[in-house]
Scaffold this motif. Structure first.
Motif, mmCIF file in Angstrom:
data_model
loop_
_atom_site.group_PDB
_atom_site.id
_atom_site.type_symbol
_atom_site.label_atom_id
_atom_site.label_comp_id
_atom_site.label_asym_id
_atom_site.label_seq_id
_atom_site.Cartn_x
_atom_site.Cartn_y
_atom_site.Cartn_z
ATOM 1 N N MET A 298 0.852 -1.198 0.000
ATOM 2 C CA MET A 298 0.000 0.000 0.000
ATOM 3 C C MET A 298 0.890 1.251 0.000
ATOM 4 S SD MET A 298 -3.014 0.889 2.685
ATOM 5 C CE MET A 298 -4.376 -0.042 2.024
ATOM 6 N N PRO B 44 5.790 9.242 24.994
ATOM 7 C CA PRO B 44 4.397 9.010 24.587
ATOM 8 C C PRO B 44 3.527 8.460 25.717
ATOM 9 C CG PRO B 44 5.904 8.150 22.934
ATOM 10 C CD PRO B 44 6.751 8.596 24.082
ATOM 11 N N GLU C 286 -10.520 9.115 5.900
ATOM 12 C CA GLU C 286 -11.071 8.025 6.728
ATOM 13 C C GLU C 286 -9.983 7.278 7.510
ATOM 14 O OE1 GLU C 286 -11.265 8.191 3.415
ATOM 15 O OE2 GLU C 286 -10.945 6.236 2.446
ATOM 16 N N ASN C 287 -8.715 7.478 7.136
ATOM 17 C CA ASN C 287 -7.620 6.810 7.838
ATOM 18 C C ASN C 287 -6.954 7.696 8.896
ATOM 19 O OD1 ASN C 287 -7.965 4.503 6.354
ATOM 20 N ND2 ASN C 287 -6.425 5.047 4.824
ATOM 21 N N LEU C 288 -7.504 8.868 9.102
ATOM 22 C CA LEU C 288 -6.882 9.813 10.037
ATOM 23 C C LEU C 288 -6.836 9.251 11.458
ATOM 24 C CD1 LEU C 288 -5.788 12.761 10.326
ATOM 25 C CD2 LEU C 288 -8.084 13.381 11.038
ATOM 26 N N VAL C 289 -5.654 9.268 12.063
ATOM 27 C CA VAL C 289 -5.482 8.780 13.434
ATOM 28 C C VAL C 289 -5.261 9.947 14.381
ATOM 29 C CG1 VAL C 289 -4.087 7.337 14.960
ATOM 30 C CG2 VAL C 289 -4.400 6.678 12.588
ATOM 31 N N TYR C 290 -4.490 10.907 13.940
ATOM 32 C CA TYR C 290 -4.141 12.016 14.829
ATOM 33 C C TYR C 290 -3.915 13.277 14.016
ATOM 34 C CZ TYR C 290 -2.117 14.676 18.578
ATOM 35 O OH TYR C 290 -1.896 15.639 19.505
ATOM 36 N N ARG C 291 -4.509 14.363 14.476
ATOM 37 C CA ARG C 291 -4.237 15.654 13.851
ATOM 38 C C ARG C 291 -4.212 16.729 14.943
ATOM 39 N NH1 ARG C 291 -8.388 16.811 15.901
ATOM 40 N NH2 ARG C 291 -10.488 17.288 15.194
ATOM 41 N N ARG C 292 -3.638 17.863 14.628
ATOM 42 C CA ARG C 292 -3.550 18.970 15.583
ATOM 43 C C ARG C 292 -4.966 19.448 15.899
ATOM 44 N NH1 ARG C 292 -2.361 24.547 15.732
ATOM 45 N NH2 ARG C 292 -0.684 25.033 17.176
ATOM 46 N N ARG D 6 1.808 5.464 -0.045
ATOM 47 C CA ARG D 6 1.518 6.611 0.809
ATOM 48 C C ARG D 6 0.196 7.301 0.428
ATOM 49 N NH1 ARG D 6 4.230 10.362 4.085
ATOM 50 N NH2 ARG D 6 3.798 12.446 3.296
ATOM 51 N N VAL E 20 -1.206 12.051 11.491
ATOM 52 C CA VAL E 20 -0.951 10.621 11.330
ATOM 53 C C VAL E 20 -2.145 9.919 10.680
ATOM 54 C CG1 VAL E 20 -0.265 8.504 12.518
ATOM 55 C CG2 VAL E 20 0.426 10.710 13.440
ATOM 56 N N TYR E 21 -1.840 9.048 9.730
ATOM 57 C CA TYR E 21 -2.865 8.230 9.075
ATOM 58 C C TYR E 21 -2.484 6.761 9.224
ATOM 59 C CZ TYR E 21 -4.159 12.624 6.794
ATOM 60 O OH TYR E 21 -4.542 13.906 6.552
ATOM 61 N N ARG E 22 -3.500 5.899 9.344
ATOM 62 C CA ARG E 22 -3.235 4.459 9.408
ATOM 63 C C ARG E 22 -4.305 3.730 8.608
ATOM 64 N NH1 ARG E 22 -2.584 3.383 14.970
ATOM 65 N NH2 ARG E 22 -4.832 3.295 15.164
ATOM 66 N N ILE F 78 -2.826 5.654 1.794
ATOM 67 C CA ILE F 78 -3.011 5.714 3.253
ATOM 68 C C ILE F 78 -3.511 7.100 3.673
ATOM 69 C CG2 ILE F 78 -1.850 5.486 5.476
ATOM 70 C CD1 ILE F 78 0.166 3.641 4.062
ATOM 71 N N ILE F 79 -2.984 8.155 3.013
ATOM 72 C CA ILE F 79 -3.355 9.510 3.428
ATOM 73 C C ILE F 79 -4.727 9.868 2.861
ATOM 74 C CG2 ILE F 79 -2.653 11.945 3.387
ATOM 75 C CD1 ILE F 79 0.224 10.957 3.249
ATOM 76 N N VAL G 23 2.685 11.197 28.159
ATOM 77 C CA VAL G 23 1.748 12.160 27.573
ATOM 78 C C VAL G 23 0.322 11.621 27.673
ATOM 79 C CG1 VAL G 23 1.019 13.266 25.427
ATOM 80 C CG2 VAL G 23 3.427 13.213 26.018
ATOM 81 N N ARG G 24 0.147 10.330 27.366
ATOM 82 C CA ARG G 24 -1.198 9.736 27.432
ATOM 83 C C ARG G 24 -1.733 9.765 28.858
ATOM 84 N NH1 ARG G 24 1.150 6.065 23.422
ATOM 85 N NH2 ARG G 24 0.092 6.486 21.461
ATOM 86 N N VAL H 205 4.035 13.371 21.201
ATOM 87 C CA VAL H 205 5.082 14.039 21.993
ATOM 88 C C VAL H 205 5.529 15.358 21.349
ATOM 89 C CG1 VAL H 205 6.022 12.007 23.136
ATOM 90 C CG2 VAL H 205 6.999 12.747 20.974
#
Lengths: 254, 70
Positions: free
Chosen positions: A1, A190, A10-16, A3, B66-68, A6-7, A193-194, B58
């Motif tokens: 797969m 990490p 619907e695949n977003l995991v973390y954003r500002r 890049r 991040v995307y997965r 993946i981008i 932070v969590r 961090v």
């Protein structure tokens, strides 16, 4: 797969988080303030209380915190953030009120306001960044500076006999009946932070139940004040700050 | 093959490098080039990203998205 596959939204995991403004923070590279700001903003976003939150900015490195949070903010005189937070919370009891202070602000010039706000049991959240130094003014010795720690006003290290002992203000506040939740966290790995984010969430949730002051200390680095690279300062924090300022919950009332 | 991918806001990055030890797969490193402010910004150096988001949580300046793949 590849890049491009993946981008996708619907695949977003973390954003500002959008609870932070687009302004680039003025903090030094690697400073824990940025992470702490982000965690507070993420908690506000997750709880859906952006419209009902008022923050109190301090004097110190984070004096410009109001430029970075997309919530209503009020600037306090040096050390007086808990007094101002008291006023705001009493006038708007159904709002979530938090103060954000460093150690020079909360544990030196504002010790009186801090102790009395905690002793009265005001229903507010206090975020306290402890880096053991006055960062903004050039790395002078603070009440929280460790024994033998070098600063610009203790160039041979803090000598306890003439300069006094480092102040564990968080343990002090845990003794007061007005505090309901007192904890010490860090934000340099990490996992921490969590954990810190869960503590901040708890500190905001407590306001719903009128339990009293929720106090979150975040042990942080000051790489420019300590004169180290960001990663070296995080290592120094782990080796020197944490033995004196151990992490974990100090008081959790039911 | 990569399961995750990150997008770095190069102009916001201050090159502190706090994220580099947080990455379990050594995906990220500081670039030799600098951004407009003169910082060696973060770049992706291989496609081993698993999308764990450790680097992003961090980062003091929130530069990483991040995307997965599901």
């Amino acid at each position: 797969m590849n890049r491009e596959d993946i981008i996708k939204p619907e695949n977003l995991v973390y954003r500002r988080t959008p609870v932070l403004t687009e302004n680039i923070m003025h903090y030094c590279p690697g400073c824990g303030h940025g992470t702490a700001h982000r965690l507070v903003a993420e908690v506000i976003e997750e709880m859906g209380i952006q419209e009902k939150t008022i923050g109190i900015a301090p004097v110190g490195c984070s004096v410009l915190a109001y430029n970075y949070f997309e919530v209503d903010m009020q600037e306090a005189a040096h050390g007086r953030a808990p007094a101002l937070a008291t006023a705001v919370k009493r006038l708007k009891p159904d709002f979530f009120v938090f103060s954000y202070q460093g150690d020079g602000d909360l544990a030196a010039i504002g010790t009186g306001e801090t102790i009395h706000a905690c002793n009265r049991g005001e229903n507010i959240t206090m975020i306290f960044i402890n880096n053991g130094i006055y960062g903004m003014t050039g790395g002078q010795m603070a009440p929280t500076t460790l024994e033998d720690m070098k600063t610009s006003t203790s160039p041979y290290g803090r000598e306890v006999q003439s300069m006094g002992n480092p102040l564990k203000i968080t343990e002090l506040l845990a003794q007061l009946p007005g505090t309901c939740y007192v904890t010490r966290q860090a934000v340099y790995t990490p996992a921490l932070v969590r954990k810190c984010k869960r503590a901040i969430r708890q500190a905001f949730e407590n306001q719903k139940e009128n339990k009293g002051v929720s106090f979150v200390e975040i042990v942080s680095n000051c790489n420019s004040g300590w004169k180290m690279t960001p990663t070296a300062s995080n290592q120094w924090l782990e080796d020197n700050m944490l033995p004196f300022y151990p992490l974990g919950d100090i008081k959790v009332s039911k | 093959m990569a399961k995750g991918a990150i997008v770095i806001d190069i102009e916001r990055c201050k090159g502190c490098g706090v994220c580099i030890p947080a990455c379990p797969n050594k995906v990220i490193a500081l670039a030799k080039k600098v951004n407009k402010k003169g910082y060696n910004y973060l770049e992706v150096q291989n496609d081993n990203c698993i999308g764990c988001a450790n680097c992003a949580i961090v980062c003091p300046d929130g530069v990483i998205t991040v995307y997965r793949a599901k």
